[in-house]
Design a protein around this motif. Structure first.
Motif, PDB file in Angstrom:
ATOM      1  N   PRO A 163       0.824  -1.216   0.000  1.00 27.44           N
ATOM      2  CA  PRO A 163       0.000   0.000   0.000  1.00 27.44           C
ATOM      3  C   PRO A 163       0.855   1.261   0.000  1.00 27.44           C
ATOM      4  O   PRO A 163       0.874   2.028   0.962  1.00 27.44           O
ATOM      5  CB  PRO A 163      -0.800  -0.145   1.303  1.00 27.44           C
ATOM      6  N   SER A 164       1.565   1.459  -1.087  1.00 26.33           N
ATOM      7  CA  SER A 164       2.442   2.615  -1.226  1.00 26.33           C
ATOM      8  C   SER A 164       2.710   2.839  -2.699  1.00 26.33           C
ATOM      9  O   SER A 164       2.685   1.886  -3.495  1.00 26.33           O
ATOM     10  CB  SER A 164       3.774   2.361  -0.506  1.00 26.33           C
ATOM     11  N   ALA A 165       2.963   4.074  -3.059  1.00 28.18           N
ATOM     12  CA  ALA A 165       3.499   4.316  -4.397  1.00 28.18           C
ATOM     13  C   ALA A 165       4.856   3.637  -4.485  1.00 28.18           C
ATOM     14  O   ALA A 165       5.663   3.717  -3.559  1.00 28.18           O
ATOM     15  CB  ALA A 165       3.640   5.816  -4.635  1.00 28.18           C
ATOM     16  N   ALA A 207       4.855  -3.749  -6.697  1.00 29.77           N
ATOM     17  CA  ALA A 207       4.012  -2.682  -7.233  1.00 29.77           C
ATOM     18  C   ALA A 207       3.028  -2.221  -6.169  1.00 29.77           C
ATOM     19  O   ALA A 207       2.804  -2.901  -5.152  1.00 29.77           O
ATOM     20  CB  ALA A 207       3.250  -3.162  -8.471  1.00 29.77           C
ATOM     21  N   ASN A 208       2.439  -1.082  -6.407  1.00 28.37           N
ATOM     22  CA  ASN A 208       1.349  -0.576  -5.572  1.00 28.37           C
ATOM     23  C   ASN A 208       0.175  -1.542  -5.607  1.00 28.37           C
ATOM     24  O   ASN A 208      -0.128  -2.135  -6.643  1.00 28.37           O
ATOM     25  CB  ASN A 208       0.929   0.797  -6.086  1.00 28.37           C
ATOM     26  N   ASP A 209      -0.504  -1.696  -4.469  1.00 29.84           N
ATOM     27  CA  ASP A 209      -1.560  -2.712  -4.385  1.00 29.84           C
ATOM     28  C   ASP A 209      -2.759  -2.421  -5.279  1.00 29.84           C
ATOM     29  O   ASP A 209      -3.350  -3.350  -5.848  1.00 29.84           O
ATOM     30  CB  ASP A 209      -2.004  -2.919  -2.933  1.00 29.84           C
ATOM     31  N   VAL A 210      -3.128  -1.158  -5.455  1.00 33.03           N
ATOM     32  CA  VAL A 210      -4.272  -0.861  -6.318  1.00 33.03           C
ATOM     33  C   VAL A 210      -3.890  -1.010  -7.787  1.00 33.03           C
ATOM     34  O   VAL A 210      -4.702  -1.441  -8.613  1.00 33.03           O
ATOM     35  CB  VAL A 210      -4.859   0.531  -6.019  1.00 33.03           C
ATOM     36  N   ASN A 211      -2.645  -0.677  -8.144  1.00 37.27           N
ATOM     37  CA  ASN A 211      -2.183  -0.967  -9.501  1.00 37.27           C
ATOM     38  C   ASN A 211      -2.296  -2.456  -9.791  1.00 37.27           C
ATOM     39  O   ASN A 211      -2.743  -2.882 -10.864  1.00 37.27           O
ATOM     40  CB  ASN A 211      -0.726  -0.531  -9.673  1.00 37.27           C
ATOM     41  N   ALA A 212      -1.870  -3.269  -8.818  1.00 33.11           N
ATOM     42  CA  ALA A 212      -1.949  -4.718  -8.985  1.00 33.11           C
ATOM     43  C   ALA A 212      -3.401  -5.167  -9.125  1.00 33.11           C
ATOM     44  O   ALA A 212      -3.728  -6.009  -9.975  1.00 33.11           O
ATOM     45  CB  ALA A 212      -1.282  -5.416  -7.806  1.00 33.11           C
ATOM     46  N   ALA A 213      -4.273  -4.607  -8.287  1.00 25.66           N
ATOM     47  CA  ALA A 213      -5.691  -4.978  -8.347  1.00 25.66           C
ATOM     48  C   ALA A 213      -6.293  -4.629  -9.706  1.00 25.66           C
ATOM     49  O   ALA A 213      -7.062  -5.408 -10.286  1.00 25.66           O
ATOM     50  CB  ALA A 213      -6.460  -4.283  -7.227  1.00 25.66           C
ATOM     51  N   VAL A 239      -6.860   5.704   0.288  1.00 29.14           N
ATOM     52  CA  VAL A 239      -7.546   5.465  -0.991  1.00 29.14           C
ATOM     53  C   VAL A 239      -6.506   5.458  -2.100  1.00 29.14           C
ATOM     54  O   VAL A 239      -5.639   6.331  -2.157  1.00 29.14           O
ATOM     55  CB  VAL A 239      -8.605   6.558  -1.267  1.00 29.14           C
ATOM     56  N   GLY A 240      -6.602   4.475  -2.978  1.00 29.61           N
ATOM     57  CA  GLY A 240      -5.678   4.388  -4.097  1.00 29.61           C
ATOM     58  C   GLY A 240      -6.413   4.329  -5.414  1.00 29.61           C
ATOM     59  O   GLY A 240      -7.608   4.021  -5.472  1.00 29.61           O
ATOM     60  N   GLY A 241      -5.691   4.607  -6.481  1.00 27.83           N
ATOM     61  CA  GLY A 241      -6.288   4.552  -7.812  1.00 27.83           C
ATOM     62  C   GLY A 241      -5.311   3.991  -8.816  1.00 27.83           C
ATOM     63  O   GLY A 241      -4.088   3.992  -8.599  1.00 27.83           O
ATOM     64  N   ALA A 242      -5.834   3.494  -9.913  1.00 26.43           N
ATOM     65  CA  ALA A 242      -5.000   2.957 -10.992  1.00 26.43           C
ATOM     66  C   ALA A 242      -5.740   3.111 -12.303  1.00 26.43           C
ATOM     67  O   ALA A 242      -6.976   3.176 -12.336  1.00 26.43           O
ATOM     68  CB  ALA A 242      -4.657   1.488 -10.741  1.00 26.43           C
ATOM     69  N   GLY A 255       6.479   5.298 -12.314  1.00 27.50           N
ATOM     70  CA  GLY A 255       5.675   4.382 -11.514  1.00 27.50           C
ATOM     71  C   GLY A 255       4.730   5.028 -10.529  1.00 27.50           C
ATOM     72  O   GLY A 255       4.099   4.336  -9.727  1.00 27.50           O
ATOM     73  N   LEU A 256       4.593   6.357 -10.563  1.00 28.33           N
ATOM     74  CA  LEU A 256       3.882   7.058  -9.487  1.00 28.33           C
ATOM     75  C   LEU A 256       2.566   7.698  -9.918  1.00 28.33           C
ATOM     76  O   LEU A 256       2.026   8.541  -9.204  1.00 28.33           O
ATOM     77  CB  LEU A 256       4.802   8.145  -8.903  1.00 28.33           C
ATOM     78  N   ALA A 257       2.031   7.293 -11.069  1.00 30.95           N
ATOM     79  CA  ALA A 257       0.795   7.910 -11.561  1.00 30.95           C
ATOM     80  C   ALA A 257      -0.413   7.518 -10.709  1.00 30.95           C
ATOM     81  O   ALA A 257      -0.404   6.513 -10.000  1.00 30.95           O
ATOM     82  CB  ALA A 257       0.558   7.492 -13.009  1.00 30.95           C
ATOM     83  N   LEU A 258      -1.443   8.331 -10.768  1.00 37.27           N
ATOM     84  CA  LEU A 258      -2.759   8.064 -10.175  1.00 37.27           C
ATOM     85  C   LEU A 258      -2.742   7.985  -8.649  1.00 37.27           C
ATOM     86  O   LEU A 258      -3.320   7.065  -8.063  1.00 37.27           O
ATOM     87  CB  LEU A 258      -3.373   6.804 -10.766  1.00 37.27           C
TER      88      LEU A 258
END
Length: 414
Positions: A163-165, A207-213, A239-242, A255-258
């Motif tokens: 859970p991090s950029a 990778a970031n967890d929301v990117n992975a999701a 809250v995360g986004g991808a 690697g730091l978008a969204l």
């Protein structure tokens, strides 16, 4: 492609080898089509690849020889269909796996994941996260290695979701705030070292967890078929986004978008760790729901579990309902801003946001429509994420990617 001696007559063998050589470049695309369920038969594979039936057959046979897919020996056709029956293609359920690990604010979990996004085995969630990332990642890898020993499966790589950029390609966790890890912790390097120490085969990724999701949902879940997919999820904190653009995960230049958690949705709201106020990160996560509803977080269960149970069990309570509606409105405002900027063709929501959508879908969709330009012009489908453990499955997708790119090289050194 397999390097085995060909017992056929010289002319026939030469023709076959030439066909296989032409087909080698199609191995990766073919495997991805079967992996994502887009080529359920050899006829569909032939059409999708734009090759001859003979070449498609050779490609499928080679993937089967590598232990990646299975080709139904007896072709069949659906009732009422016309034309030649086609061989069915499926991933090999006894084939290789990758080790996937997910770390979140309330624990971590490891799993073995096969092709097709199928979780083969998983550990129970550990409900403690040490402030030293090396200890946590070491424990996650050891748990995964134990699964491999017990199942006897071949491992071809490892993927980690946090859970991090996460910077690319270095793999530094820039803002693991809810884990109490050092800023800039080299999580990919630590994870790779632990994977090597456990004598596991294949490369390691983070990778970031929301990117992975989002990657998992796009290939196997609610996002399948979308061209430009926006995923927003709560996780256990924040809250995360991808964003998936034209079928590819968009990570920006490093690697730091969204980082959507830092959209302001309540200017007079709670202070955010980024220095602003009223960010989505602190206004629409599980802790925000509990706080808005006047509930103190309890010792049992994760914050996400407690927030979901509060809505499920006590939504009839006016205080809980009002709190949920406040989060829906803030989430909708954030989504509307993202729709105006990104113009996605589908939005999927995970974590607590999925629960909020399920609870009052019309309210959320109305906010997004009312506050977005593109919403007024036709609306954007908003769906719930459909995969269990989608960040784990997405972490696995990172490790499967080299195999999808070149199956022969990844599995046999070719």
């Amino acid at each position: 492609m397999s390097g085995k001696a060909d017992p056929r007559p010289a002319g026939e063998g030469t023709t076959s080898r030439a066909r296989l050589d032409r087909g080698r470049g199609a191995l990766g695309p073919a495997l991805e089509l079967v992996h994502t369920g887009r080529a359920p038969t050899r006829a569909v594979l032939t059409a999708e690849l734009g090759v001859t039936r003979a070449t498609a057959g050779a490609v499928a046979a080679e993937l089967e020889a590598l232990g990646l897919i299975r080709v139904d020996a007896r072709p069949g056709a659906a009732a009422g269909s016309q034309g030649r029956p086609s061989h069915r293609l499926t991933v090999d359920e006894d084939g290789p796996v990758v080790l996937a690990a997910q770390v979140h604010a309330d624990g971590f979990r490891a799993a073995l994941v096969g092709l097709g996004g199928r979780i083969v085995a998983t550990t129970p969630s550990c409900e403690a996260v040490d402030a030293d990332p090396a200890k946590v990642l070491g424990a996650a890898v050891e748990a995964g290695a134990d699964l491999l020993r017990r199942t006897g499966r071949r491992c071809v790589g490892a993927g980690l979701a946090v859970p991090s950029a996460v910077t690319a390609p270095e793999g530094l966790a820039l803002n693991p705030l809810h884990l109490a890890w050092p800023v800039g912790a080299p999580v990919r390097e630590i994870f790779a070292e632990r994977v090597r120490a456990a004598r596991l085969d294949g490369p390691a990724f983070a990778a970031n967890d929301v990117n992975a999701a989002a990657l998992a949902e796009h290939r196997h879940g609610a996002g399948r078929g979308a061209r430009d997919l926006l995923c927003v999820a709560t996780g256990h904190r924040g809250v995360g986004g991808a964003l998936v653009l034209d079928g590819r995960l968009h990570t920006g230049s490093s690697g730091l978008a969204l980082e959507v958690g830092h959209l302001t949705v309540n200017p007079e709201g709670r202070p955010c760790h980024c220095g602003s106020r009223g960010c989505l990160d602190v206004e629409a996560d599980p802790l925000a729901l509990l706080t808005t509803a006047g509930r103190e977080p309890g010792p049992e269960g994760s914050l996400l579990q407690q927030a979901n149970e509060l809505i499920r069990d006590e939504y009839a309570d006016p205080v809980v309902r009002t709190a949920a509606e406040a989060l829906i409105d803030r989430l909708g405002l954030g989504l509307a801003g993202l729709v105006n900027i990104l113009n996605p063709d589908r939005i999927i929501l995970g974590g607590l946001h999925r629960t909020l959508l399920d609870t009052d879908p019309e309210r959320l969709r109305a906010v997004v429509t009312d506050r977005s330009l593109w919403g007024h012009s036709g609306g954007v489908p908003i769906l719930a994420c459909s995969l269990d453990h989608n960040s784990l499955v997405g972490a696995a997708e990172l490790a499967w990617q080299p195999v999808l790119d070149d199956p022969l090289a990844a599995l046999s050194g070719g």
